[in-house]
Design a protein around this motif. Structure first.
Motif, short mmCIF file in Angstrom:
data_model
loop_
_atom_site.label_atom_id
_atom_site.label_comp_id
_atom_site.label_asym_id
_atom_site.label_seq_id
_atom_site.Cartn_x
_atom_site.Cartn_y
_atom_site.Cartn_z
N LYS A 188 -0.81 -10.92 -0.39
CA LYS A 188 -1.11 -11.77 -1.61
C LYS A 188 0.29 -11.82 -2.60
O LYS A 188 0.29 -12.78 -3.48
CB LYS A 188 -2.22 -11.19 -2.59
CG LYS A 188 -3.63 -11.10 -1.50
CD LYS A 188 -4.10 -12.73 -1.14
CE LYS A 188 -5.37 -12.60 -0.46
NZ LYS A 188 -5.64 -13.80 -0.05
N GLY A 189 1.09 -10.85 -2.22
CA GLY A 189 2.34 -10.83 -3.09
C GLY A 189 2.89 -9.60 -3.16
O GLY A 189 2.61 -8.66 -2.43
N LYS A 190 3.91 -9.52 -4.02
CA LYS A 190 4.70 -8.14 -3.79
C LYS A 190 4.97 -7.72 -5.40
O LYS A 190 5.29 -8.35 -6.19
CB LYS A 190 6.06 -8.28 -3.07
CG LYS A 190 5.85 -8.77 -1.56
CD LYS A 190 7.32 -8.70 -1.03
CE LYS A 190 7.30 -9.01 0.40
NZ LYS A 190 8.71 -9.10 0.99
N ARG A 191 5.05 -6.43 -5.46
CA ARG A 191 5.18 -5.76 -6.68
C ARG A 191 6.08 -4.38 -6.48
O ARG A 191 5.76 -3.65 -5.54
CB ARG A 191 3.86 -5.28 -7.48
CG ARG A 191 3.14 -6.44 -8.09
CD ARG A 191 2.02 -6.05 -8.71
NE ARG A 191 0.87 -7.15 -9.33
CZ ARG A 191 0.05 -6.82 -10.01
NH1 ARG A 191 -0.52 -5.76 -10.27
NH2 ARG A 191 -0.79 -7.95 -10.53
N LEU A 192 6.83 -4.20 -7.39
CA LEU A 192 7.83 -3.17 -7.35
C LEU A 192 7.08 -1.90 -8.07
O LEU A 192 6.79 -1.89 -9.32
CB LEU A 192 9.22 -3.30 -7.76
CG LEU A 192 9.90 -4.31 -6.96
CD1 LEU A 192 11.25 -4.72 -7.82
CD2 LEU A 192 10.11 -3.92 -5.62
N ARG A 193 7.17 -0.75 -7.51
CA ARG A 193 6.53 0.41 -8.05
C ARG A 193 7.75 1.73 -7.80
O ARG A 193 8.33 1.65 -6.72
CB ARG A 193 5.25 0.83 -7.47
CG ARG A 193 4.12 -0.21 -8.14
CD ARG A 193 3.80 0.02 -9.44
NE ARG A 193 2.52 -0.69 -9.75
CZ ARG A 193 2.87 -1.88 -10.23
NH1 ARG A 193 3.87 -2.55 -10.28
NH2 ARG A 193 1.55 -2.54 -10.33
N TYR A 194 7.94 2.47 -9.00
CA TYR A 194 8.93 3.55 -8.89
C TYR A 194 8.10 4.90 -9.11
O TYR A 194 7.18 4.94 -9.74
CB TYR A 194 9.96 3.27 -9.92
CG TYR A 194 10.61 2.11 -9.86
CD1 TYR A 194 11.76 1.93 -8.79
CD2 TYR A 194 10.39 0.94 -10.33
CE1 TYR A 194 12.66 0.72 -8.72
CE2 TYR A 194 11.02 -0.14 -10.36
CZ TYR A 194 12.05 -0.44 -9.40
OH TYR A 194 12.80 -1.54 -9.37
N THR A 195 8.37 5.66 -8.45
CA THR A 195 7.86 7.05 -8.35
C THR A 195 8.88 8.37 -8.20
O THR A 195 9.86 7.99 -7.25
CB THR A 195 6.67 7.15 -7.43
OG1 THR A 195 6.21 8.64 -7.63
CG2 THR A 195 7.03 6.98 -6.03
N GLY A 196 8.77 9.66 -8.56
CA GLY A 196 9.67 10.40 -8.23
C GLY A 196 8.90 11.37 -7.08
O GLY A 196 9.65 12.03 -6.39
N ASN A 197 7.69 10.91 -6.80
CA ASN A 197 7.01 11.63 -5.52
C ASN A 197 6.68 10.71 -4.48
O ASN A 197 5.67 10.02 -4.57
CB ASN A 197 6.02 12.65 -6.09
CG ASN A 197 5.29 13.43 -5.37
OD1 ASN A 197 5.25 13.17 -3.90
ND2 ASN A 197 5.06 14.72 -5.67
N THR A 198 7.47 10.58 -3.48
CA THR A 198 7.13 9.58 -2.43
C THR A 198 5.87 9.88 -1.68
O THR A 198 5.08 8.99 -1.53
CB THR A 198 8.21 9.55 -1.40
OG1 THR A 198 9.51 9.53 -1.94
CG2 THR A 198 8.05 8.40 -0.47
N GLU A 199 5.21 11.01 -1.63
CA GLU A 199 4.14 11.51 -0.85
C GLU A 199 3.00 10.99 -1.59
O GLU A 199 2.13 10.39 -1.09
CB GLU A 199 4.20 12.85 -0.56
CG GLU A 199 5.39 13.37 0.48
CD GLU A 199 5.04 14.82 0.83
OE1 GLU A 199 4.04 15.55 0.12
OE2 GLU A 199 5.69 15.59 1.60
N GLU A 200 3.04 11.37 -3.11
CA GLU A 200 1.82 10.65 -3.50
C GLU A 200 1.89 9.35 -3.87
O GLU A 200 0.68 8.83 -3.53
CB GLU A 200 2.05 11.41 -5.36
CG GLU A 200 1.76 12.86 -5.16
CD GLU A 200 1.78 13.29 -6.65
OE1 GLU A 200 2.22 12.61 -7.64
OE2 GLU A 200 1.90 14.58 -6.97
N MET A 201 2.79 8.44 -3.93
CA MET A 201 2.74 6.95 -3.86
C MET A 201 2.39 6.41 -2.55
O MET A 201 1.54 5.59 -2.52
CB MET A 201 4.36 6.77 -3.83
CG MET A 201 4.46 5.03 -4.10
SD MET A 201 3.40 4.38 -5.29
CE MET A 201 4.45 3.17 -6.27
N GLN A 202 2.54 7.12 -1.53
CA GLN A 202 2.38 6.65 -0.14
C GLN A 202 0.66 7.19 0.00
O GLN A 202 -0.07 6.22 0.61
CB GLN A 202 2.84 7.37 1.00
CG GLN A 202 4.35 6.97 1.18
CD GLN A 202 5.15 7.69 2.21
OE1 GLN A 202 4.55 8.70 2.64
NE2 GLN A 202 6.24 7.16 2.56
N ALA A 203 0.16 8.09 -0.46
CA ALA A 203 -1.21 8.32 -0.72
C ALA A 203 -1.99 7.32 -1.32
O ALA A 203 -3.09 6.99 -1.07
CB ALA A 203 -1.17 9.85 -1.07
#
Length: 203
Positions: A188-203
């Motif tokens: 439906k579209g794309k959004r950029l998100r930034y995080t310092g913890n890759t595993e939490e973001m993937q979850a």
């Protein structure tokens, strides 16, 4: 969770059945259309070969015959199972033989049905052996009757139908799917998100 005899839940079994019916319907429709094209235009589309080894017509016909599984899976939100793959392959190959059978029961010579004189197996044998291919139109030349070699060509066509059906299954399996929602996902579209913890973001 309640399991059926085949190891699937009742809901999964029901969806398998509904999707299977959709595929069954398009397989029959495809066979009817292929025969109509052959009768009306004198061209058996499903026999179209590229360099005598690539069954382009059979591939496209198999894909069309299995399209019901594709749209049925999307509509009912059903991710295809290996059992459904087997169903798709069998239906795709059956479409090939169904074209021959429809021709067999409708063909008449001097007002008499061919089916009154020869068996279906004999009809396939005669048809396969009498196949011939033309090079860029009749003015360039043809192979003449293929004889026993016709069976090799027919086998390639059967493989083409099966591969066309498998392509539908592969495309469905590759599509993003939510098991909890039982729905296919779409972009439906794309959004950029930034995080310092890759595993939490993937979850």
């Amino acid at each position: 969770m309640t399991k059926s005899i085949l190891g699937l839940s009742p809901i999964q079994t029901s969806k398998n059945l509904l999707v299977g019916l959709c595929g069954f319907a398009t397989s029959i429709l495809t066979a009817v259309i292929l025969l109509w094209i052959e009768v009306q235009f004198g061209f058996a589309f499903y026999t179209w070969m590229f360099w005598f080894v690539i069954p382009i017509g059979a591939l496209l016909s198999g894909f069309a015959g299995a399209s019901g599984y594709y749209f049925g899976s999307l509509y009912f939100g059903h991710r295809p199972t290996p059992r459904l793959l087997l169903n798709i392959i069998i239906a795709s190959i059956s479409t090939f033989f169904l074209v021959y059978y429809l021709s067999y029961i409708t063909l008449k010579i001097e007002g008499k049905s061919v089916s009154d004189y020869i068996s279906f197996i004999k009809y396939i044998d005669i048809t396969v052996r009498s196949m011939e291919y033309r090079f860029r139109g009749s003015e360039v030349g043809s192979t003449g009757e293929l004889g026993k070699f016709g069976y090799i060509v027919a086998l390639l066509q059967i493989v083409g139908f099966a591969v066309g059906g498998f392509a539908v299954y592969s495309h469905l399996v590759s599509k993003p799917y939510c098991e909890k929602c039982s729905q296919y996902l779409s972009g439906k579209g794309k959004r950029l998100r930034y995080t310092g913890n890759t595993e939490e973001m993937q979850a």
